[in-house]
Every structure is written in structure tokens, then in C-alpha cells.
Design an enzyme around this catalytic site. Sequence first.
Site, PDB file in Angstrom:
ATOM      1  N   LYS A   8      13.684  28.576   6.904  1.00 31.75           N
ATOM      2  CA  LYS A   8      13.483  29.819   6.150  1.00 31.75           C
ATOM      3  C   LYS A   8      12.199  29.800   5.324  1.00 31.75           C
ATOM      4  O   LYS A   8      11.637  28.748   5.025  1.00 31.75           O
ATOM      5  CB  LYS A   8      14.704  30.104   5.274  1.00 31.75           C
ATOM      6  N   ARG A  32      24.165  26.185   9.298  1.00 29.17           N
ATOM      7  CA  ARG A  32      23.621  27.009  10.390  1.00 29.17           C
ATOM      8  C   ARG A  32      22.157  26.610  10.620  1.00 29.17           C
ATOM      9  O   ARG A  32      21.334  26.786   9.734  1.00 29.17           O
ATOM     10  CB  ARG A  32      23.740  28.478  10.000  1.00 29.17           C
TER      11      ARG A  32
HETATM   12  C1  9MG Z   1      22.237  35.687  10.778  1.00 23.76           C
HETATM   13  N1  9MG Z   1      21.798  34.859   9.690  1.00 23.76           N
HETATM   14  C2  9MG Z   1      20.515  34.570   9.340  1.00 23.76           C
HETATM   15  N2  9MG Z   1      20.494  33.781   8.261  1.00 23.76           N
HETATM   16  C3  9MG Z   1      21.795  33.567   7.916  1.00 23.76           C
HETATM   17  C4  9MG Z   1      22.434  32.858   6.903  1.00 23.76           C
HETATM   18  O1  9MG Z   1      21.736  32.208   5.968  1.00 23.76           O
HETATM   19  N3  9MG Z   1      23.772  32.851   6.851  1.00 23.76           N
HETATM   20  C5  9MG Z   1      24.503  33.531   7.778  1.00 23.76           C
HETATM   21  N4  9MG Z   1      25.840  33.504   7.667  1.00 23.76           N
HETATM   22  N5  9MG Z   1      23.942  34.233   8.759  1.00 23.76           N
HETATM   23  C6  9MG Z   1      22.616  34.252   8.829  1.00 23.76           C
END
Ligand code: 9MG
Length: 278
Positions: free
Chosen positions: A223, A257
Site C-alpha cells: 500500500k 491479505r
Molecule cells: C479489497 N481490498 C483492498 N484493500 C483491502 C483491505 O485492506 N482490506 C480488505 N478487507 N479488503 C481490501
Amino acid sequence: MLKTRSYAEQLLEISTPQVMGILNVTPDSFSDGGKFTQIDSALFQVEQMIIDGANIIDIGGESTRPGAVDVSEKDEIARVIPVLKAIKERFDVIVSIDTSKAGVMAEAITNDADLINDVRALQNDGCIALLAQSDVSVCLMHMQGLPRTMQTSPHYNNLIDDIKHFFDERIAQCNHAGIQNQRIILDPGFGFGKTQAQNYQLLAHFANFQSFNLPLLAGLSRKSMIGNLLNRNVEERLAGSLTTAVLAAQQGAKIIRVHDVKETMDALKILNAVTEQA
Ligand code: 9MG
């Protein structure tokens, strides 16, 4: 009831952090626009992520990056559902669908999705009622504003308290509709309507969200909060992503994630080894 899921309980019985691999099925995520090539390419990526240790695959057909353009429900279904079906036919893996549209959620549930990952926390029309009729799990993510404008002057009275208040309200709405806590995962939404300082404040205080006694998801991989701090392009953010993954897991994140599954698994194994000795 739409369908019975086998993975819902498994998903929420998490002792050590699990890795959720990101699978983008937006047109620009494939070198070739041909349909079969897209599915083959997606299956290849999924197989590799499973080999590398992911046990959840998150399929997204609409970008949620700041400034991203909207995608119609029809187009999103056309992107996501064939890939979902192909994965479910071939692999024994938990599949999450990253969507905020009730129509996409309905198709996903009909086609055996295990989890709905909603960055709008089921606030769009029809979403809560639809989920209430199923027994799939849901990730409720916090976002201030909407992707197109969310990074324009985000403001909080108290970042952590405001997000907690949001979770209280969304959990109450879900419970009221019949979605019990056993199906709910929470995510404070790194990068979604938060300044650089707020994102790091969120990471510093991530453990606060353990008070909900619900599984926590953290999405930090590649990010801008990492790129901006380190002055690194997207493809140079691995070290930063691994560091944030470990910091979140150390504070109770149960689902991480990520794009880089193999490297994240290694980092989490080190953390687990240390945790076992503590
Ligand atoms: C789809 N998406 C993109 N970034 C995300 C994040 O930080 N958390 C979740 N749950 N979905 C995300």
C-alpha cells in the site's frame, strides 16, 4: 437460505494467522484480454498461491484504489464468477469475493463463495438482507468516504474510537438482520480514508480491535502508506509489506491479505516460532 457453506466455521476458528492471497481479475491485471487466457492465468496464480501457503483466495473484479472508476454489476459478475467457479472446481481452498454489490454477492453465494469481503461493510442496498439469507461469512471493513474521494482530507475525532464506533454500529445492524458474530470478520481498512499518519497510528494501535472478540483482517500489502514512507515503487515494497504484516499479526490480526504469499508465510512462521516460546 441460499446455500450451506462448509468453510464458514473453519474460517473463524483461527489460532495462528492465515494468509489471504489477492487475485485481481480486472482487465489490466492480465496481459491478454481473451476470456480463457484470463481464467487460465487466474488458475495458475491461484495454484501458486496455494502451493506457497495461502488458504484463502480473495477475488476482486473492481479496483478499490483511490480514484478508481466504478464498474457495472454486470461487468463485475462477468469478471469474477467464471473465475470463482473454475477455482471451486479445481481447488480445495476458501474463496472470498471482494465486492460491495448485492448482485455480485448473490451470484457469488450461489456459486459457493465462502466469504464476502466488503470494503463498504454491507452498507449498500440489499447487501445485509442478502447475507442474512445465506450462511457465508463476511468481512466488514472500515472506510471513510468512497474510493474516488476518500483520500481528500480524512478527518476523525479519535481515529481508533471512531472506527470502533463504526464497527459497533455495523455489527448491531448485522446482528439485527440475523447475521450473527460467528460469521463476522473485522478490518479497520488501512489506506481507506486515512492519512499517512493515521495509517501508522492505526497499525500502532491495531491490538485495540481485539476487544470485539472477532477475527481481525489486515490488508497492508504494497500500500501507499509503505511506498510513501520508504519512497518505493509498488514493486519495491516487499520488505515494508512483510514488516507491516508481522506487526499486525503480532497485535492479533488473524487474516493477512497479501500479494506476496510465500514471503509472508515465511515471515509469519518466524513470528509463530517466537510466539510459541514467549
Ligand atoms: C479489497 N481490498 C483492498 N484493500 C483491502 C483491505 O485492506 N482490506 C480488505 N478487507 N479488503 C481490501
